[in-house]
Design a protein around this motif. Structure first.
Motif, PDB file in Angstrom:
ATOM      1  N   LEU A   4       0.923  10.986   0.243  1.00 14.84           N
ATOM      2  CA  LEU A   4       2.261  10.511  -0.105  1.00 14.84           C
ATOM      3  C   LEU A   4       2.877  11.110  -1.367  1.00 14.84           C
ATOM      4  CD1 LEU A   4       1.763   6.703   0.603  1.00 14.84           C
ATOM      5  CD2 LEU A   4       2.795   8.409   2.103  1.00 14.84           C
ATOM      6  N   HIS A   5       2.114  11.873  -2.146  1.00 14.88           N
ATOM      7  CA  HIS A   5       2.612  12.274  -3.464  1.00 14.88           C
ATOM      8  C   HIS A   5       3.905  13.096  -3.423  1.00 14.88           C
ATOM      9  CE1 HIS A   5       0.532  16.056  -2.610  1.00 14.88           C
ATOM     10  NE2 HIS A   5       1.252  16.599  -3.564  1.00 14.88           N
ATOM     11  N   GLY A   6       4.221  13.714  -2.328  1.00 20.53           N
ATOM     12  CA  GLY A   6       5.459  14.487  -2.235  1.00 20.53           C
ATOM     13  C   GLY A   6       6.649  13.663  -1.764  1.00 20.53           C
ATOM     14  N   SER A   7       6.400  12.433  -1.397  1.00 23.77           N
ATOM     15  CA  SER A   7       7.461  11.564  -0.887  1.00 23.77           C
ATOM     16  C   SER A   7       8.263  10.979  -2.050  1.00 23.77           C
ATOM     17  CB  SER A   7       6.831  10.447  -0.057  1.00 23.77           C
ATOM     18  OG  SER A   7       7.793   9.517   0.342  1.00 23.77           O
ATOM     19  N   ILE A   8       9.573  11.014  -1.945  1.00 20.85           N
ATOM     20  CA  ILE A   8      10.437  10.553  -3.036  1.00 20.85           C
ATOM     21  C   ILE A   8      10.259   9.066  -3.363  1.00 20.85           C
ATOM     22  CG2 ILE A   8      12.860  10.186  -3.715  1.00 20.85           C
ATOM     23  CD1 ILE A   8      13.443  12.890  -2.380  1.00 20.85           C
TER      24      ILE A   8
END
Length: 141
Positions: A66-70
């Motif tokens: 999830l780290h790339g999810s805003i």
């Protein structure tokens, strides 16, 4: 705000209680409400029903997913979702015995995330007397 406790139930108990989940819910609720002097009994019962969650591994895998999810962020050991489009604010804490999710919605984004890692999670909201296996949620969503 709803508070969910998510337990990793052993396969044999999941199949045993799949069609009668209320019994499993009541067992977890009794453990949740135990007095201090009965904690050793509750711990023994809890260990029989559940598998240990690999906290560090699951924390890392969720972060990598999830780290790339805003709307996602993680501070210390707490995963956060702040999705303005769906008006959802959720936070999740992974522990060795259970996962705790606090959410302003009835269904948290984190439920879908957890389904990707294991199908044996049983969700309880003791305040609202709500319970379900995450795999059943997959059919409803």
């Amino acid at each position: 705000m709803r508070t969910y406790y998510i337990f990793k139930v052993k396969e044999e108990f999941q199949s045993l209680y799949q069609e009668n989940q209320i019994i499993l819910y009541h067992i977890f609720k009794q453990i949740y409400l135990l007095k201090k002097e009965d904690l050793s009994y509750g711990y023994s019962l809890f260990k029989q029903l559940t598998k240990k969650i690999e906290k560090e591994k699951l924390d890392k895998e969720i972060f990598l997913l999830l780290h790339g999810s805003i709307p996602y962020s993680k501070r210390k050991n707490i995963h956060h979702i702040n999705n303005l489009y769906k008006d959802e604010t959720s936070q999740m804490i992974v522990k060795h015995a259970y996962i705790q999710v606090e959410c302003n919605q009835d269904i948290s984004f984190f439920f879908n995330v957890l389904q990707q890692f294991d199908s044996h999670y049983f969700v309880c909201d003791f305040d609202n007397q709500d319970y379900f296996f995450l795999e059943k949620l997959k059919m409803l969503v």
